[in-house]
Structures are given as C-alpha cells and as structure tokens.
Motif scaffolding. Structure first.
Motif, PDB file in Angstrom:
ATOM      1  N   MET A 139       0.851  -1.185   0.000  1.00  0.00           N
ATOM      2  CA  MET A 139       0.000   0.000   0.000  1.00  0.00           C
ATOM      3  C   MET A 139       0.890   1.240   0.000  1.00  0.00           C
ATOM      4  SD  MET A 139      -3.304  -1.006   2.344  1.00  0.00           S
ATOM      5  CE  MET A 139      -2.398  -1.484   3.809  1.00  0.00           C
ATOM      6  N   LEU A 140       1.207   1.723  -1.206  1.00  0.00           N
ATOM      7  CA  LEU A 140       2.076   2.888  -1.334  1.00  0.00           C
ATOM      8  C   LEU A 140       1.297   4.191  -1.223  1.00  0.00           C
ATOM      9  CD1 LEU A 140       4.347   1.653  -4.271  1.00  0.00           C
ATOM     10  CD2 LEU A 140       4.750   1.482  -1.805  1.00  0.00           C
TER      11      LEU A 140
ATOM     12  N   PHE B 290      -7.267   3.529  -4.443  1.00  0.00           N
ATOM     13  CA  PHE B 290      -7.647   2.193  -4.888  1.00  0.00           C
ATOM     14  C   PHE B 290      -6.535   1.646  -5.776  1.00  0.00           C
ATOM     15  CE2 PHE B 290     -10.023  -0.936  -7.376  1.00  0.00           C
ATOM     16  CZ  PHE B 290     -10.863  -1.493  -6.424  1.00  0.00           C
ATOM     17  N   ASN B 291      -6.107   0.397  -5.545  1.00  0.00           N
ATOM     18  CA  ASN B 291      -4.964  -0.121  -6.284  1.00  0.00           C
ATOM     19  C   ASN B 291      -5.223  -1.518  -6.838  1.00  0.00           C
ATOM     20  OD1 ASN B 291      -4.360  -2.064  -4.162  1.00  0.00           O
ATOM     21  ND2 ASN B 291      -3.570  -0.332  -2.981  1.00  0.00           N
TER      22      ASN B 291
ATOM     23  N   LEU C 203      -8.279  -4.687  -6.686  1.00  0.00           N
ATOM     24  CA  LEU C 203      -8.902  -5.345  -7.833  1.00  0.00           C
ATOM     25  C   LEU C 203      -8.855  -6.860  -7.671  1.00  0.00           C
ATOM     26  CD1 LEU C 203      -7.533  -3.336 -10.908  1.00  0.00           C
ATOM     27  CD2 LEU C 203      -9.859  -3.294 -10.033  1.00  0.00           C
ATOM     28  N   GLN C 204      -7.687  -7.378  -7.300  1.00  0.00           N
ATOM     29  CA  GLN C 204      -7.511  -8.815  -7.165  1.00  0.00           C
ATOM     30  C   GLN C 204      -8.371  -9.386  -6.045  1.00  0.00           C
ATOM     31  OE1 GLN C 204      -3.311  -9.402  -6.673  1.00  0.00           O
ATOM     32  NE2 GLN C 204      -2.817  -8.666  -8.729  1.00  0.00           N
ATOM     33  N   LEU C 205      -8.425  -8.698  -4.922  1.00  0.00           N
ATOM     34  CA  LEU C 205      -9.222  -9.171  -3.798  1.00  0.00           C
ATOM     35  C   LEU C 205     -10.703  -9.234  -4.154  1.00  0.00           C
ATOM     36  CD1 LEU C 205      -7.511  -7.216  -0.860  1.00  0.00           C
ATOM     37  CD2 LEU C 205      -7.378  -9.670  -1.316  1.00  0.00           C
ATOM     38  N   ILE C 206     -11.195  -8.212  -4.847  1.00  0.00           N
ATOM     39  CA  ILE C 206     -12.608  -8.180  -5.225  1.00  0.00           C
ATOM     40  C   ILE C 206     -12.925  -9.271  -6.237  1.00  0.00           C
ATOM     41  CG2 ILE C 206     -14.339  -6.832  -6.478  1.00  0.00           C
ATOM     42  CD1 ILE C 206     -13.180  -4.334  -5.142  1.00  0.00           C
ATOM     43  N   ALA C 207     -12.086  -9.416  -7.267  1.00  0.00           N
ATOM     44  CA  ALA C 207     -12.330 -10.419  -8.305  1.00  0.00           C
ATOM     45  C   ALA C 207     -12.329 -11.827  -7.710  1.00  0.00           C
ATOM     46  CB  ALA C 207     -11.279 -10.301  -9.401  1.00  0.00           C
ATOM     47  N   LYS C 208     -11.366 -12.119  -6.846  1.00  0.00           N
ATOM     48  CA  LYS C 208     -11.281 -13.443  -6.235  1.00  0.00           C
ATOM     49  C   LYS C 208     -12.494 -13.725  -5.366  1.00  0.00           C
ATOM     50  CE  LYS C 208      -8.329 -16.289  -3.264  1.00  0.00           C
ATOM     51  NZ  LYS C 208      -7.076 -16.336  -2.460  1.00  0.00           N
ATOM     52  N   LYS C 209     -12.900 -12.750  -4.589  1.00  0.00           N
ATOM     53  CA  LYS C 209     -14.049 -12.917  -3.709  1.00  0.00           C
ATOM     54  C   LYS C 209     -15.314 -13.192  -4.508  1.00  0.00           C
ATOM     55  CE  LYS C 209     -17.166 -12.107  -0.384  1.00  0.00           C
ATOM     56  NZ  LYS C 209     -17.416 -13.003   0.762  1.00  0.00           N
ATOM     57  N   MET C 210     -15.564 -12.426  -5.552  1.00  0.00           N
ATOM     58  CA  MET C 210     -16.791 -12.571  -6.325  1.00  0.00           C
ATOM     59  C   MET C 210     -16.834 -13.897  -7.076  1.00  0.00           C
ATOM     60  SD  MET C 210     -18.479 -10.105  -5.397  1.00  0.00           S
ATOM     61  CE  MET C 210     -18.331  -8.498  -4.646  1.00  0.00           C
TER      62      MET C 210
END
Length: 202
Positions: A39-40, A44-45, A49-56
């Motif tokens: 987290m630089l 939104f980074n 995106l990856q966390l949301i896509a994997k969860k859905m």
C-alpha cells in the motif's frame, strides 16, 4: 555591491545543484510479484482489484445455485456494467476483466465478453461486404444467448481523524437471470485500510 553578492549567491547555488545532482529519473527497476500486497498510497490499487475479483468468483462458484452445474451445458454469463460510485477515477473495465478471468478459471461458467460482441458485429459487416468468400462468410444469428448478467457497484467512505485516515470500499455484485429478471446471486466484498499521516521532508 548588494547586486554582486546576490549574483554570486545564485551562481553558487546553481553550481551546487549541478554537483549534487540534476533532474532525477527512474533508470533501474526489478520485477515484483503482482500478488504481493503493498500500500504505497491511500488510493484504490491493483491489490484491491484482485481481492474483489477473487471474492466474487469464489462466492458465485460456490453458491447453492451454481455449485454443481450441469457438465453438458455450463451457465453462460456476461459481466456487464460495473458502476463506480467512489470519488476516485477507477478503471472499472479492468475490474470487470479480472472478475471475468476469475470466473473462467473456476471452470463452472461459459463467458461472453461485452466488448467482443461489438468487435464481432463489425466483423459480420466486413464478411458480408463481398470481400470474403460467400461460402465461408459468417453471418449474424448463430451466437449463443446469455443466461445471466452480472452487474455491480463500487462505493467508498473516507474518514480522517487527526493523523489517521480510514478508507473503506464496498463492492456489491449481482447476477440476474436474463429470462426472468430475478437476482439469482448477490454478494459484497469489503476492504478497509488505515493510514497514518507522517511528516515528509529532509
């Protein structure tokens, strides 16, 4: 006399800048694992995106409605419009592509791409223009019909208290039955990040 002193001071400062370094540029880099969470900034980074896509994808694939699809015919899904309700500029198409890829990797869905539909329609026009062998030209009317349409909305809440900043994102996705209009599945992914303000300087 004062003018000469000022000119000398400016010349010294200029020479000092040349000695200690001029304009900086990024000249050396390394490859990083795209799955590494860093987290630089408080924006939104790609990790979000990856966390949301994997969860859905996991939630939809494991839902009672789709946990055991028929091997003879997979449900056909179109990832449609994903709305950005935050105050940030977020590439929602990239988010949609990641969700689509994650769904495809489950092996439980057949996917139709929205942008590809437009490209295919243009290709139909070309193939019917006379440039293509009529016996080999493809024509409209043979595409599969989508069974389910996924839509979604990304919202955020930002709170700043003293030196602390809390950033909260919530992605809500829905899968609608195209024939009946009924919502066959819905879920949400929440992301909460905390940042501390620090003094930046020499």
């Amino acid at each position: 006399m004062n003018t000469r002193l000022i000119l000398c001071a400016c010349l010294a400062a200029s020479l000092s800048g040349c000695i200690h370094g001029g304009p900086r540029a990024y000249t050396r880099g390394t490859y990083e694992d795209p799955n590494t969470i860093e987290m630089l900034s408080d924006r939104f980074n790609e990790n979000d995106l990856q966390l949301i896509a994997k969860k859905m994808a996991e939630s939809l694939a494991n839902s009672p409605r789709f946990a055991q699809p028929s091997p003879e015919r997979l449900p056909i899904v179109l990832v449609g419009k994903l709305k950005n309700s935050t105050s940030e500029h977020i590439d929602m198409r990239s988010l949609g592509d990641k969700i689509q890829t994650a769904l495809a990797q489950t092996g439980r869905f057949a996917l139709v791409d929205q942008q590809s539909r437009t490209d295919i329609a243009e290709e139909y026009e070309y193939q019917q223009s006379g440039y293509v062998n009529p016996n080999e030209a493809k024509a409209p009317g043979q595409q599969v019909s989508v069974d389910f349409l996924m839509t979604g909305d990304l919202a955020s809440i930002i709170q700043e208290v003293g030196n602390d900043k809390l950033v909260y994102y919530k992605m809500t996705a829905k899968l609608s039955n195209v024939r009946s209009g009924l919502i066959e599945w819905t879920d949400e992914k929440q992301i909460r990040k905390k940042f501390e303000k620090r003094t930046v300087g020499w």
